[in-house]
Design a protein around this motif. Structure first.
Motif, PDB file in Angstrom:
ATOM      1  N   VAL A  99       0.837  -1.207   0.000  1.00  0.00           N
ATOM      2  CA  VAL A  99       0.000   0.000   0.000  1.00  0.00           C
ATOM      3  C   VAL A  99       0.872   1.257   0.000  1.00  0.00           C
ATOM      4  O   VAL A  99       0.574   2.240  -0.683  1.00  0.00           O
ATOM      5  CB  VAL A  99      -0.951  -0.005   1.221  1.00  0.00           C
ATOM      6  CG1 VAL A  99      -1.633   1.349   1.376  1.00  0.00           C
ATOM      7  CG2 VAL A  99      -1.982  -1.107   1.083  1.00  0.00           C
ATOM      8  N   THR A 283     -15.751  -2.876   3.907  1.00  0.00           N
ATOM      9  CA  THR A 283     -15.440  -2.800   2.466  1.00  0.00           C
ATOM     10  C   THR A 283     -13.954  -2.517   2.257  1.00  0.00           C
ATOM     11  O   THR A 283     -13.368  -2.986   1.292  1.00  0.00           O
ATOM     12  CB  THR A 283     -16.261  -1.733   1.703  1.00  0.00           C
ATOM     13  OG1 THR A 283     -16.235  -0.526   2.435  1.00  0.00           O
ATOM     14  CG2 THR A 283     -17.668  -2.167   1.452  1.00  0.00           C
ATOM     15  N   HIS A 284     -13.355  -1.770   3.164  1.00  0.00           N
ATOM     16  CA  HIS A 284     -11.910  -1.561   3.010  1.00  0.00           C
ATOM     17  C   HIS A 284     -11.195  -2.903   3.026  1.00  0.00           C
ATOM     18  O   HIS A 284     -10.415  -3.226   2.154  1.00  0.00           O
ATOM     19  CB  HIS A 284     -11.365  -0.648   4.120  1.00  0.00           C
ATOM     20  CG  HIS A 284      -9.893  -0.412   3.991  1.00  0.00           C
ATOM     21  ND1 HIS A 284      -9.070  -0.160   5.049  1.00  0.00           N
ATOM     22  CD2 HIS A 284      -9.090  -0.431   2.893  1.00  0.00           C
ATOM     23  CE1 HIS A 284      -7.831  -0.015   4.620  1.00  0.00           C
ATOM     24  NE2 HIS A 284      -7.815  -0.176   3.322  1.00  0.00           N
ATOM     25  N   VAL A 287     -13.180  -5.696   0.355  1.00  0.00           N
ATOM     26  CA  VAL A 287     -13.487  -5.333  -1.026  1.00  0.00           C
ATOM     27  C   VAL A 287     -12.355  -4.513  -1.651  1.00  0.00           C
ATOM     28  O   VAL A 287     -11.787  -4.893  -2.665  1.00  0.00           O
ATOM     29  CB  VAL A 287     -14.822  -4.556  -1.129  1.00  0.00           C
ATOM     30  CG1 VAL A 287     -15.131  -4.215  -2.584  1.00  0.00           C
ATOM     31  CG2 VAL A 287     -15.967  -5.364  -0.529  1.00  0.00           C
ATOM     32  N   ARG A 288     -12.009  -3.390  -1.033  1.00  0.00           N
ATOM     33  CA  ARG A 288     -11.018  -2.516  -1.681  1.00  0.00           C
ATOM     34  C   ARG A 288      -9.616  -3.123  -1.737  1.00  0.00           C
ATOM     35  O   ARG A 288      -8.959  -3.034  -2.755  1.00  0.00           O
ATOM     36  CB  ARG A 288     -10.978  -1.150  -0.993  1.00  0.00           C
ATOM     37  CG  ARG A 288     -12.166  -0.286  -1.361  1.00  0.00           C
ATOM     38  CD  ARG A 288     -11.966   1.156  -0.975  1.00  0.00           C
ATOM     39  NE  ARG A 288     -12.014   1.417   0.440  1.00  0.00           N
ATOM     40  CZ  ARG A 288     -13.124   1.491   1.175  1.00  0.00           C
ATOM     41  NH1 ARG A 288     -14.294   1.324   0.588  1.00  0.00           N
ATOM     42  NH2 ARG A 288     -13.077   1.763   2.458  1.00  0.00           N
ATOM     43  N   GLU A 291      -9.643  -5.796  -4.341  1.00  0.00           N
ATOM     44  CA  GLU A 291      -9.792  -5.164  -5.653  1.00  0.00           C
ATOM     45  C   GLU A 291      -8.440  -4.690  -6.165  1.00  0.00           C
ATOM     46  O   GLU A 291      -8.088  -4.861  -7.315  1.00  0.00           O
ATOM     47  CB  GLU A 291     -10.762  -3.971  -5.541  1.00  0.00           C
ATOM     48  CG  GLU A 291     -10.714  -2.951  -6.680  1.00  0.00           C
ATOM     49  CD  GLU A 291     -11.532  -3.372  -7.896  1.00  0.00           C
ATOM     50  OE1 GLU A 291     -12.247  -4.391  -7.803  1.00  0.00           O
ATOM     51  OE2 GLU A 291     -11.425  -2.688  -8.929  1.00  0.00           O
ATOM     52  N   GLU A 292      -7.673  -4.099  -5.300  1.00  0.00           N
ATOM     53  CA  GLU A 292      -6.421  -3.492  -5.725  1.00  0.00           C
ATOM     54  C   GLU A 292      -5.262  -4.496  -5.760  1.00  0.00           C
ATOM     55  O   GLU A 292      -4.442  -4.458  -6.667  1.00  0.00           O
ATOM     56  CB  GLU A 292      -6.074  -2.345  -4.773  1.00  0.00           C
ATOM     57  CG  GLU A 292      -4.971  -1.493  -5.309  1.00  0.00           C
ATOM     58  CD  GLU A 292      -4.844  -0.186  -4.539  1.00  0.00           C
ATOM     59  OE1 GLU A 292      -5.675   0.091  -3.670  1.00  0.00           O
ATOM     60  OE2 GLU A 292      -3.870   0.530  -4.820  1.00  0.00           O
TER      61      GLU A 292
ATOM     62  N   GLY B 235      -5.279   7.443  -3.322  1.00  0.00           N
ATOM     63  CA  GLY B 235      -5.884   6.138  -3.047  1.00  0.00           C
ATOM     64  C   GLY B 235      -5.282   5.382  -1.887  1.00  0.00           C
ATOM     65  O   GLY B 235      -5.266   4.157  -1.896  1.00  0.00           O
ATOM     66  N   VAL B 236      -4.794   6.072  -0.885  1.00  0.00           N
ATOM     67  CA  VAL B 236      -4.217   5.373   0.267  1.00  0.00           C
ATOM     68  C   VAL B 236      -4.991   5.659   1.567  1.00  0.00           C
ATOM     69  O   VAL B 236      -5.379   4.737   2.282  1.00  0.00           O
ATOM     70  CB  VAL B 236      -2.722   5.736   0.469  1.00  0.00           C
ATOM     71  CG1 VAL B 236      -2.173   5.037   1.710  1.00  0.00           C
ATOM     72  CG2 VAL B 236      -1.907   5.317  -0.753  1.00  0.00           C
ATOM     73  N   GLN B 238      -7.927   6.469   2.462  1.00  0.00           N
ATOM     74  CA  GLN B 238      -9.299   5.939   2.592  1.00  0.00           C
ATOM     75  C   GLN B 238     -10.402   6.979   2.748  1.00  0.00           C
ATOM     76  O   GLN B 238     -11.591   6.620   2.727  1.00  0.00           O
ATOM     77  CB  GLN B 238      -9.428   4.930   3.764  1.00  0.00           C
ATOM     78  CG  GLN B 238      -8.489   3.750   3.674  1.00  0.00           C
ATOM     79  CD  GLN B 238      -8.738   2.885   2.466  1.00  0.00           C
ATOM     80  OE1 GLN B 238      -9.868   2.528   2.167  1.00  0.00           O
ATOM     81  NE2 GLN B 238      -7.685   2.579   1.709  1.00  0.00           N
ATOM     82  N   ALA B 241     -13.071   6.970  -0.202  1.00  0.00           N
ATOM     83  CA  ALA B 241     -13.480   5.703  -0.802  1.00  0.00           C
ATOM     84  C   ALA B 241     -14.987   5.620  -1.027  1.00  0.00           C
ATOM     85  O   ALA B 241     -15.778   6.073  -0.208  1.00  0.00           O
ATOM     86  CB  ALA B 241     -13.021   4.548   0.083  1.00  0.00           C
ATOM     87  N   GLY B 243     -17.423   2.364  -2.210  1.00  0.00           N
ATOM     88  CA  GLY B 243     -17.430   0.953  -2.598  1.00  0.00           C
ATOM     89  C   GLY B 243     -16.011   0.456  -2.778  1.00  0.00           C
ATOM     90  O   GLY B 243     -15.164   0.626  -1.908  1.00  0.00           O
ATOM     91  N   ALA B 244     -15.741  -0.124  -3.939  1.00  0.00           N
ATOM     92  CA  ALA B 244     -14.419  -0.705  -4.189  1.00  0.00           C
ATOM     93  C   ALA B 244     -13.415   0.327  -4.707  1.00  0.00           C
ATOM     94  O   ALA B 244     -12.273  -0.010  -4.972  1.00  0.00           O
ATOM     95  CB  ALA B 244     -14.554  -1.843  -5.202  1.00  0.00           C
ATOM     96  N   LYS B 245     -13.847   1.578  -4.860  1.00  0.00           N
ATOM     97  CA  LYS B 245     -13.008   2.560  -5.564  1.00  0.00           C
ATOM     98  C   LYS B 245     -12.681   3.792  -4.723  1.00  0.00           C
ATOM     99  O   LYS B 245     -13.273   4.026  -3.684  1.00  0.00           O
ATOM    100  CB  LYS B 245     -13.756   3.019  -6.831  1.00  0.00           C
ATOM    101  CG  LYS B 245     -14.013   1.890  -7.814  1.00  0.00           C
ATOM    102  CD  LYS B 245     -12.730   1.452  -8.492  1.00  0.00           C
ATOM    103  CE  LYS B 245     -13.009   0.269  -9.415  1.00  0.00           C
ATOM    104  NZ  LYS B 245     -11.788  -0.293  -9.980  1.00  0.00           N
ATOM    105  N   TYR B 246     -11.770   4.581  -5.253  1.00  0.00           N
ATOM    106  CA  TYR B 246     -11.373   5.834  -4.621  1.00  0.00           C
ATOM    107  C   TYR B 246     -11.711   6.999  -5.550  1.00  0.00           C
ATOM    108  O   TYR B 246     -11.327   6.987  -6.723  1.00  0.00           O
ATOM    109  CB  TYR B 246      -9.866   5.832  -4.334  1.00  0.00           C
ATOM    110  CG  TYR B 246      -9.477   4.721  -3.398  1.00  0.00           C
ATOM    111  CD1 TYR B 246      -9.741   4.824  -2.039  1.00  0.00           C
ATOM    112  CD2 TYR B 246      -8.909   3.548  -3.882  1.00  0.00           C
ATOM    113  CE1 TYR B 246      -9.428   3.783  -1.177  1.00  0.00           C
ATOM    114  CE2 TYR B 246      -8.592   2.506  -3.017  1.00  0.00           C
ATOM    115  CZ  TYR B 246      -8.846   2.630  -1.670  1.00  0.00           C
ATOM    116  OH  TYR B 246      -8.555   1.601  -0.815  1.00  0.00           O
ATOM    117  N   ARG B 249      -8.555   8.829  -7.006  1.00  0.00           N
ATOM    118  CA  ARG B 249      -7.695   8.175  -7.986  1.00  0.00           C
ATOM    119  C   ARG B 249      -8.482   7.556  -9.139  1.00  0.00           C
ATOM    120  O   ARG B 249      -8.142   7.692 -10.304  1.00  0.00           O
ATOM    121  CB  ARG B 249      -6.884   7.087  -7.281  1.00  0.00           C
ATOM    122  CG  ARG B 249      -5.778   6.519  -8.125  1.00  0.00           C
ATOM    123  CD  ARG B 249      -5.194   5.296  -7.473  1.00  0.00           C
ATOM    124  NE  ARG B 249      -6.206   4.258  -7.342  1.00  0.00           N
ATOM    125  CZ  ARG B 249      -6.067   3.174  -6.600  1.00  0.00           C
ATOM    126  NH1 ARG B 249      -4.970   2.989  -5.914  1.00  0.00           N
ATOM    127  NH2 ARG B 249      -7.032   2.286  -6.530  1.00  0.00           N
TER     128      ARG B 249
END
Ligand code: SF4
Ligand code: SF4
Ligand code: FES
Lengths: 328, 266
Positions: A99, A283-284, A287-288, A291-292, B235-236, B238, B241, B243-246, B249
């Motif tokens: 990260v 979700t962090h 999910v996130r 995802e990444e 994108g670090v 949080q 954020a 859902g699954a995205k930022y 970013r």
């Protein structure tokens, strides 16, 4: 290597490095800076705290305002050994390493930090820790980052592994030549992403309307203890702070449970209800991060449960979200 | 290693007061030449002692090697302070961050609610002189005093199809009735075969999209610019954020198809 030789190794490390290791205090095992090899706890019990604050200090200065500029402040630390890191905590550190891959502050500090893992048998550890968010695989060590890894055998002797150039140099500087090399083969196993990651992501993603979140919100105190103690929680705030020396830009640990976490300048909060925060927290992790990185955003250490004043249990919650009847 | 958190100072070349609480700053970094951005991207903007916040770049990307503009509306301590600056003062910025709007390859409809034309300003500037496409602007605002580009609206209107509606009062030169921007979508004929870019408060996204759906606008041509609290921009941390995205970013611009597939519209 027998226990005496192992203690010698630890003593050599102590002579040259700052060493953090699990030690027994009262009835708990905690991670602390140690002075003597004899302090180290070899049982592999899950410590109540983590190595996170060494890798990611709770507050760190990023810039000093000097004249008209923000001057980057990169501080050097003394060379540090994280000793006796269990397999789950190594995975958590592996996550942080990825990260913060492009973060100058983290990487600068990381150069001077060595990780020395410890197990009494990994498969056994998985049972002992009641790992719920990954399946045990024999080659688990190939997919986690470490410098040195120590395995304590049933007869009380130890065998050593090196996982990096840094690790080999460290071992050889202590005159240890008997060890095996393990090459890091990336986060994702050859046979693909751990099915648990896939399954739990499916359970958590888009579960925003699930009753569980409302139920949890009735007992959760939003104290944020779970995120402080969690080895994979790393969110932070960045802010300018006035000090006697002038203005500093610093970052501090944050928590998605804190009231202003999502507050915009206009005063609006995206996370305006506790149920949303709980869902956001999950979700962090489930999910996130997958995802990444296709990796574990939760390493199953259960510290969040142990620290929670109202006993909110992540393993049980994942089960509740996965069970078919409960999904709407 | 490049430090993504490094704020650089930018000099205020010119300052235009848009209304009581909004100012446009024309800025230049010491090394402006190598600065590039896309319409829809944002900067983290700050002042020593006041922290940072995300602000969309509002100038024409084609002029990025000379200068860039930020429109700053007072919403908190930092933006209030930014509103009090004068020409030749410095602001501090890092970026650009985010993905920006997709390429404009056909007609363009810009929809802004809550006076939120600011994130769309850059895309407008970039495309306003094009002869090959038509541009339609639909703007909703609470009150006349909140309108950001009052001076310019007349000029924009001469060139492009601009409609504006106020929630709390009427504005004779634009509309005799009051209402939200959704009313403009309902009552106006929309440009055919157009890309639709939306910005404004999250609460309005869904109603605007519903209205567009009623007019048979294809979801694949709709894009929404999001606003969130931000700290890192990469994108670090949080904070932003969804859902699954930022938003910092992977956004701030998201296609409607994507939003639907990820249940990100509430
Ligand atoms: S520790 Fe327990 S009560 Fe505190 S925020 Fe976490 S889940 Fe809620
Ligand atoms: S079990 Fe809890 S504390 Fe441990 S990694 Fe998972 S979420 Fe964090
Ligand atoms: S602003 Fe930090 S993750 Fe987006």
């Amino acid at each position: 290597m027998n226990q005496k030789e192992m203690n010698n190794f630890a003593a050599k490390l102590l002579a040259n490095y700052l060493v953090y290791a699990p030690i027994k205090k009262a009835k708990e095992v905690i991670i602390e800076k140690i002075n003597l090899a004899g302090q180290i706890d070899w049982t592999g019990a899950m410590p109540i705290n983590t190595f996170k604050r060494v890798l990611l200090p709770p507050r760190e200065v990023m810039f000093n305002v000097e004249g008209q500029e923000y001057k980057e402040r990169l501080t050097s630390i003394r060379e540090t050994i994280l000793f006796g890191v269990n397999i789950l905590d190594l995975q958590a550190i592996t996550l942080l390493d990825h990260v913060f891959e492009k973060d100058v502050y983290y990487q600068k500090r990381r150069q001077d930090i060595f990780t020395v893992g410890l197990t009494g048998g990994i498969e056994n550890d998985f049972r002992k820790y009641r790992v719920f968010h990954q399946a045990y695989e024999e080659n688990v060590l190939e997919h986690v980052m470490f410098d040195v890894f120590i395995e304590k055998q049933k007869n009380g002797n130890f065998i050593l592994f090196s996982g990096s150039e840094k690790g080999r140099t460290l071992l050889e500087s202590c005159n240890i030549v008997e060890y095996e090399n393990i090459e890091f083969a990336g986060l994702v196993p050859e046979k693909g992403v751990d099915n648990k990651i896939v399954q739990n992501r499916l359970a958590v993603e888009n579960s925003e309307k699930h009753n569980l979140w409302k139920e949890l919100a009735q007992t959760c105190l939003a104290c944020g203890k779970c995120s402080i103690v969690c080895p994979t929680c790393f969110c932070f705030d960045e802010q300018d702070e006035a000090t006697l020396e002038g203005v500093e830009k610093a970052r501090r640990w944050s928590s998605c449970f804190y009231s202003d976490f999502s507050k915009t300048a206009g005063g609006k909060k995206d996370l305006d209800a506790l149920a949303k925060k709980l869902y956001f927290w999950y979700t962090h992790k489930f999910v996130r991060v997958p995802e990444e990185l296709s990796y574990y955003g939760c390493v199953s250490c259960m510290r969040c449960y142990k620290v929670c004043p109202v006993g909110i249990n992540v393993a049980r919650n994942l089960q509740a979200l996965s069970s078919k009847e409960s999904r709407k | 290693m490049h430090n993504v958190y490094q704020l650089k100072k930018a000099k205020i070349l010119k300052l235009v007061r848009e209304n009581d609480n909004t100012v446009t700053l024309k800025l230049r970094f010491d090394e402006q030449k190598s600065f590039k951005f896309l319409a829809g991207q944002f900067m983290q903007v700050g002042l020593p002692g006041f922290g940072e916040c995300p602000i969309s770049i509002s100038s024409n990307p084609k002029e990025s090697s000379k200068q860039f503009s930020l429109i700053i509306r007072e919403a908190g301590e930092l933006t209030r302070k930014l509103n009090q600056l004068k020409a030749d003062d410095f602001v501090y910025a890092r970026g650009p961050f985010g993905n920006g709007f997709p390429e404009v390859n056909r007609n363009l409809i810009l929809i802004a609610g809550g006076c939120g034309f600011i994130p769309l300003r850059s895309v407008y500037e970039e495309n306003k002189n094009r002869k090959d496409i038509k541009i339609q602007l639909l703007i909703g605002c609470a009150t006349a005093s909140g309108i950001v580009f009052r001076r310019e609206l007349a000029r924009i209107k001469e060139k492009h199809d601009l409609s504006l509606i106020l929630e709390k009062e009427t504005l004779p030169e634009f509309s005799d009735s009051k209402g939200l921007v959704t009313k403009l979508i309902k009552e106006n004929e929309l440009l055919a075969d157009a890309l639709v870019f939306i910005c404004g408060p999250a609460a309005m996204h869904k109603s605007v999209i519903d209205e567009l759906m009623k007019k048979n606008v294809a979801s694949a041509s709709i894009y929404v610019s999001f606003e969130r609290r931000m700290h890192c921009g990469v994108g670090v941390c949080q904070h932003c954020a969804v859902g699954a995205k930022y938003v910092c970013r992977d956004g701030p611009v998201f296609g409607l198809e994507f939003l639907k597939a990820n249940s990100l519209l509430n």
